[in-house]
Scaffold this motif. Structure first.
Motif, short mmCIF file in Angstrom:
data_model
loop_
_atom_site.label_atom_id
_atom_site.label_comp_id
_atom_site.label_asym_id
_atom_site.label_seq_id
_atom_site.Cartn_x
_atom_site.Cartn_y
_atom_site.Cartn_z
N HIS A 133 50.68 -0.67 -14.54
CA HIS A 133 50.29 -2.09 -14.56
C HIS A 133 51.45 -2.97 -14.07
O HIS A 133 51.26 -3.85 -13.22
CB HIS A 133 49.86 -2.49 -15.97
CG HIS A 133 49.36 -3.89 -16.07
ND1 HIS A 133 48.15 -4.28 -15.54
CD2 HIS A 133 49.91 -5.00 -16.63
CE1 HIS A 133 47.97 -5.57 -15.77
NE2 HIS A 133 49.03 -6.03 -16.43
N ASP A 134 52.65 -2.73 -14.61
CA ASP A 134 53.81 -3.51 -14.20
C ASP A 134 54.13 -3.31 -12.71
O ASP A 134 54.44 -4.25 -11.99
CB ASP A 134 55.04 -3.15 -15.04
CG ASP A 134 54.92 -3.64 -16.47
OD1 ASP A 134 54.00 -4.44 -16.76
OD2 ASP A 134 55.73 -3.19 -17.32
N ASN A 137 51.71 -5.17 -10.52
CA ASN A 137 52.05 -6.60 -10.45
C ASN A 137 53.18 -6.84 -9.44
O ASN A 137 53.14 -7.80 -8.66
CB ASN A 137 52.46 -7.13 -11.83
CG ASN A 137 51.28 -7.24 -12.76
OD1 ASN A 137 50.12 -7.24 -12.34
ND2 ASN A 137 51.55 -7.31 -14.05
#
Length: 184
Positions: A133-134, A137
């Protein structure tokens, strides 16, 4: 009860029920007949009595044999019996069938191992999901910046090729992060 020579001298109904022998079948026989072949090969019956004699008592667990050849997990207590003059009169031996308890312990241990594995997999999934997820981003920020650069820079084939390569790499990274998120 065993004689000092390790011969069965007394047989009760509990022993008959657990091991399947009537008293007349075992009284007069050497007690090692109830041990597995593997245990007899390494001298466990004699070692057990020697330990009981040295320590004054022995408690142990292990496989034992029934008349029909089946094995059961036994809890055994052996106490040496001494005559008033201190000489060895024999041994008192108590055997309990704790096979069911052993099975329950093994089942519980397997369940604990499965739970531990499940918890490890959950932790790996959470870590993977968080990292993916990081990273996703970050890649979105990179892709957005590359698009802004493309709009602001003059048309130069070399710069366009570099931007295209950077965009392609970032999109591949985004695809990889989507796979990581699916795994998580």
């Amino acid at each position: 009860m065993l004689s000092p020579e390790r011969i069965v001298t007394n047989w009760n109904s509990g022993a008959a029920r657990i091991k399947g022998y009537a008293a007349e079948e075992v009284v007069g026989q050497h007690f090692s007949r109830f041990y597995t072949e593997e245990d007899r090969a390494v001298g466990l019956p004699e070692k057990a009595l020697a330990e009981a004699l040295a320590a004054g008592r022995l408690e142990m667990e292990g496989w034992r044999l029934r008349k029909d050849g089946s094995r059961f997990w036994a809890h055994v207590i052996i106490d040496p019996i001494h005559a008033p003059d201190g000489s060895l009169s024999g041994f008192a031996k108590i055997t309990r069938d704790i096979t069911e308890r052993k099975r329950n312990e093994e089942t519980l241990e397997k369940a604990r191992e499965a739970l531990f594995q499940s918890q490890k997999m959950e932790a790996v999934g959470q870590l993977t999901g968080g990292v993916a997820h990081d990273f996703n981003n970050l890649l979105m920020a990179v892709l957005g910046s590359l698009e802004l650069l493309r709009k602001r820079l003059p048309d130069d084939p070399q710069v366009t090729r570099l931007l295209d390569n950077a965009t392609l790499g970032a999109r591949r990274g985004a695809t990889l992060t989507q796979r990581m998120l699916a795994f998580a």
